[in-house]
Design an enzyme around this catalytic site. Structure first.
Site, PDB file in Angstrom:
ATOM      1  N   ALA A  63       0.837  -1.349   0.029  1.00 55.02           N
ATOM      2  CA  ALA A  63       0.110  -0.070   0.012  1.00 55.02           C
ATOM      3  C   ALA A  63       0.793   1.267  -0.103  1.00 55.02           C
ATOM      4  O   ALA A  63       1.966   1.086   0.393  1.00 55.02           O
ATOM      5  CB  ALA A  63      -0.841  -0.018   1.262  1.00 55.02           C
ATOM      6  N   GLY A 108       0.654  -5.328   1.172  1.00 51.98           N
ATOM      7  CA  GLY A 108      -0.630  -5.261   0.313  1.00 51.98           C
ATOM      8  C   GLY A 108      -0.406  -6.162  -0.891  1.00 51.98           C
ATOM      9  O   GLY A 108      -1.344  -6.819  -1.457  1.00 51.98           O
ATOM     10  N   GLU A 111      -0.494  -9.618   0.279  1.00 51.18           N
ATOM     11  CA  GLU A 111      -1.845  -9.870   0.488  1.00 51.18           C
ATOM     12  C   GLU A 111      -2.693 -10.105  -0.901  1.00 51.18           C
ATOM     13  O   GLU A 111      -3.495 -10.963  -0.878  1.00 51.18           O
ATOM     14  CB  GLU A 111      -2.330  -8.833   1.222  1.00 51.18           C
ATOM     15  CG  GLU A 111      -1.812  -8.778   2.787  1.00 51.18           C
ATOM     16  CD  GLU A 111      -2.353  -7.404   3.349  1.00 51.18           C
ATOM     17  OE1 GLU A 111      -1.757  -6.241   3.154  1.00 51.18           O
ATOM     18  OE2 GLU A 111      -3.019  -7.765   4.415  1.00 51.18           O
ATOM     19  N   GLU A 131       4.735  -4.668   7.461  1.00 46.66           N
ATOM     20  CA  GLU A 131       3.899  -3.620   8.111  1.00 46.66           C
ATOM     21  C   GLU A 131       4.374  -3.396   9.756  1.00 46.66           C
ATOM     22  O   GLU A 131       4.260  -2.246  10.082  1.00 46.66           O
ATOM     23  CB  GLU A 131       2.321  -3.980   8.254  1.00 46.66           C
ATOM     24  CG  GLU A 131       1.489  -3.957   6.915  1.00 46.66           C
ATOM     25  CD  GLU A 131       1.705  -5.268   6.229  1.00 46.66           C
ATOM     26  OE1 GLU A 131       2.600  -6.290   6.153  1.00 46.66           O
ATOM     27  OE2 GLU A 131       0.920  -5.352   5.116  1.00 46.66           O
TER      28      GLU A 131
HETATM   29  N1  COA Z   1       4.587   3.071  -0.891  1.00 48.34           N
HETATM   30  C1  COA Z   1       4.971   4.323  -1.598  1.00 48.34           C
HETATM   31  N2  COA Z   1       5.978   4.551  -2.238  1.00 48.34           N
HETATM   32  C2  COA Z   1       6.813   3.423  -2.300  1.00 48.34           C
HETATM   33  C3  COA Z   1       6.408   2.058  -1.872  1.00 48.34           C
HETATM   34  C4  COA Z   1       5.428   2.026  -0.998  1.00 48.34           C
HETATM   35  N3  COA Z   1       4.871   0.897  -0.255  1.00 48.34           N
HETATM   36  N4  COA Z   1       7.255   1.321  -1.866  1.00 48.34           N
HETATM   37  C5  COA Z   1       8.310   2.020  -2.743  1.00 48.34           C
HETATM   38  N5  COA Z   1       8.000   3.161  -2.814  1.00 48.34           N
HETATM   39  C6  COA Z   1       8.625   4.128  -3.692  1.00 48.34           C
HETATM   40  C7  COA Z   1       9.817   4.807  -3.159  1.00 48.34           C
HETATM   41  O1  COA Z   1       9.377   5.681  -1.987  1.00 48.34           O
HETATM   42  C8  COA Z   1      10.592   5.413  -4.261  1.00 48.34           C
HETATM   43  O2  COA Z   1      10.124   6.607  -4.599  1.00 48.34           O
HETATM   44  P1  COA Z   1      11.103   7.973  -4.500  1.00 48.34           P
HETATM   45  O3  COA Z   1      11.873   7.506  -5.866  1.00 48.34           O
HETATM   46  O4  COA Z   1       9.987   8.904  -5.065  1.00 48.34           O
HETATM   47  O5  COA Z   1      11.643   7.982  -3.126  1.00 48.34           O
HETATM   48  C9  COA Z   1      10.415   4.414  -5.335  1.00 48.34           C
HETATM   49  O6  COA Z   1       9.296   3.519  -5.022  1.00 48.34           O
HETATM   50  C10 COA Z   1      11.412   3.324  -5.504  1.00 48.34           C
HETATM   51  O7  COA Z   1      11.401   2.580  -4.212  1.00 48.34           O
HETATM   52  P2  COA Z   1      13.129   2.653  -3.542  1.00 48.34           P
HETATM   53  O8  COA Z   1      12.856   2.590  -2.138  1.00 48.34           O
HETATM   54  O9  COA Z   1      14.085   3.639  -4.135  1.00 48.34           O
HETATM   55  O10 COA Z   1      13.767   1.077  -4.061  1.00 48.34           O
HETATM   56  P3  COA Z   1      14.823   0.304  -3.262  1.00 48.34           P
HETATM   57  O11 COA Z   1      14.943  -0.660  -4.493  1.00 48.34           O
HETATM   58  O12 COA Z   1      15.776   0.928  -2.834  1.00 48.34           O
HETATM   59  O13 COA Z   1      13.768  -0.545  -2.179  1.00 48.34           O
HETATM   60  C11 COA Z   1      11.943  -1.792  -1.549  1.00 48.34           C
HETATM   61  C12 COA Z   1      12.782  -1.394  -2.687  1.00 48.34           C
HETATM   62  C13 COA Z   1      10.815  -2.530  -1.694  1.00 48.34           C
HETATM   63  C14 COA Z   1      12.718  -2.557  -0.332  1.00 48.34           C
HETATM   64  C15 COA Z   1      11.502  -0.384  -0.591  1.00 48.34           C
HETATM   65  O14 COA Z   1      11.020   0.465  -1.578  1.00 48.34           O
HETATM   66  C16 COA Z   1      10.691  -0.688   0.479  1.00 48.34           C
HETATM   67  O15 COA Z   1      10.956  -0.986   1.574  1.00 48.34           O
HETATM   68  N6  COA Z   1       9.275  -0.285   0.191  1.00 48.34           N
HETATM   69  C17 COA Z   1       8.405  -0.234   1.312  1.00 48.34           C
HETATM   70  C18 COA Z   1       7.886  -1.836   1.467  1.00 48.34           C
HETATM   71  C19 COA Z   1       6.846  -2.066   2.417  1.00 48.34           C
HETATM   72  O16 COA Z   1       6.898  -1.680   3.643  1.00 48.34           O
HETATM   73  N7  COA Z   1       5.472  -2.116   1.958  1.00 48.34           N
HETATM   74  C20 COA Z   1       4.564  -2.430   2.926  1.00 48.34           C
HETATM   75  C21 COA Z   1       3.611  -1.255   2.833  1.00 48.34           C
HETATM   76  S1  COA Z   1       2.353  -1.469   3.839  1.00 48.34           S
END
Ligand code: COA
Length: 250
Positions: A63, A108, A111, A131
């Site tokens: 999400a 999500g 999920e 989460e």
């Molecule tokens: N919500 C909003 N934006 C997200 C996102 C999320 N769940 N997951 C990734 N993004 C965005 C990042 O903010 C980034 O945007 P920006 O360039 O404007 O800062 C872009 O996607 C690329 O992500 P980035 O973190 O730079 O890539 P990465 O390869 O370094 O890391 C992840 C990848 C998936 C490990 C990392 O993005 C992450 O931990 N995301 C959140 C995952 C999460 O907790 N999901 C559960 C949500 S309830």
């Protein structure tokens, strides 16, 4: 367009495309996904649905955290309900749904994959319910469906720690049915196989399995009723006649 629906014969391929956020779902994308899934649930031409993410990196990275960071409880309830609705459509629509997980399936994203009937992963896919690291819990069905699919022990460990696992571990714990590259090709080949079977029998099979472990009585009853369908008569007769059955969906 953040949700693309493409047809490959009787198969609908739904692609979540918000690549600048690793296909994370904001209100607009999730609402559109829910709406497309509603249409596909009622679409008699679509016999199987494959769900995937656009690009090389992500299925769905969860999400949208930026959106969630400003939510008050009532707004968060509506947001949770929208995710539940999309997941429930994948789980309950009367045709098979297959997740082709091509990268990150976090929060999500995991999920939604769990709500599909079948999950396939590419070898670089990653799964998790992180989460807890945001001070929240899964809210689109993860606490229940992860427990159903992988067992309570695995679900508690993954949800409590927020640990992200690779495709090989996801296969080992039963979170995915197979690891295959390219994953979309594999998902499509299975979807084609399913699209050639009786849609009536598949819909009933899905409804009954969704009742597990409490559906024994219903199975005994519905098994019999199915013999009234043209497809059951055709399938049984074709075996006896040593020919390939032609299912019409009635
Ligand atoms: N919500 C909003 N934006 C997200 C996102 C999320 N769940 N997951 C990734 N993004 C965005 C990042 O903010 C980034 O945007 P920006 O360039 O404007 O800062 C872009 O996607 C690329 O992500 P980035 O973190 O730079 O890539 P990465 O390869 O370094 O890391 C992840 C990848 C998936 C490990 C990392 O993005 C992450 O931990 N995301 C959140 C995952 C999460 O907790 N999901 C559960 C949500 S309830």
């Amino acid at each position: 367009m953040s949700i693309d629906v493409a047809r490959d014969g009787a198969i609908a391929v739904v692609t979540i495309d918000r690549q600048d956020a690793l296909n994370a779902l904001d209100v607009e994308t999730l609402t559109e996904l829910r709406d497309r899934l509603r249409e596909l649930a009622d679409d008699g031409e679509a016999r199987a649905v494959v769900l995937t993410g656009a690009g090389e990196k992500a299925f769905v990275a969860g999400a949208d955290i930026k959106y969630m960071s400003s939510l008050e409880p009532e707004q968060a309830k509506s947001w949770g309900a929208l995710g539940h609705e999309a997941a429930r459509l994948l789980e309950a629509m009367p045709k098979p749904t297959i997740a082709a997980v091509n990268g990150f399936a976090l929060g999500g994203g995991c999920e939604l994959a769990l709500a599909c009937d079948i999950r396939y992963a590419s070898s670089r896919a990653k799964f998790g319910q992180p989460e807890i690291n945001l001070g929240i819990v899964p809210g689109w069905g993860g606490t229940q469906r992860l427990a159903r699919v992988c067992g309570i022990g695995v679900a508690k460990e993954l949800i409590y720690t927020g640990r992200v696992i690779d495709a090989e571990e996801a296969l080992r714990v039963g979170l995915v049915n197979a690891v295959a590259d390219p994953v979309l090709d594999h998902a499509l080949s299975v979807a084609r196989e399913l699209a050639a079977k009786s849609p009536v029998a598949l819909a009933l099979a899905k409804r009954l399995v969704n009742m597990a472990p409490g559906g024994l009585e219903r199975e005994a009853d519905e098994f019999g009723d199915l013999f009234a369908s043209e497809d059951a008569k055709e399938g049984l007769a074709a075996f006896v006649d040593k020919r390939t059955p032609r299912f019409v969906g009635r």
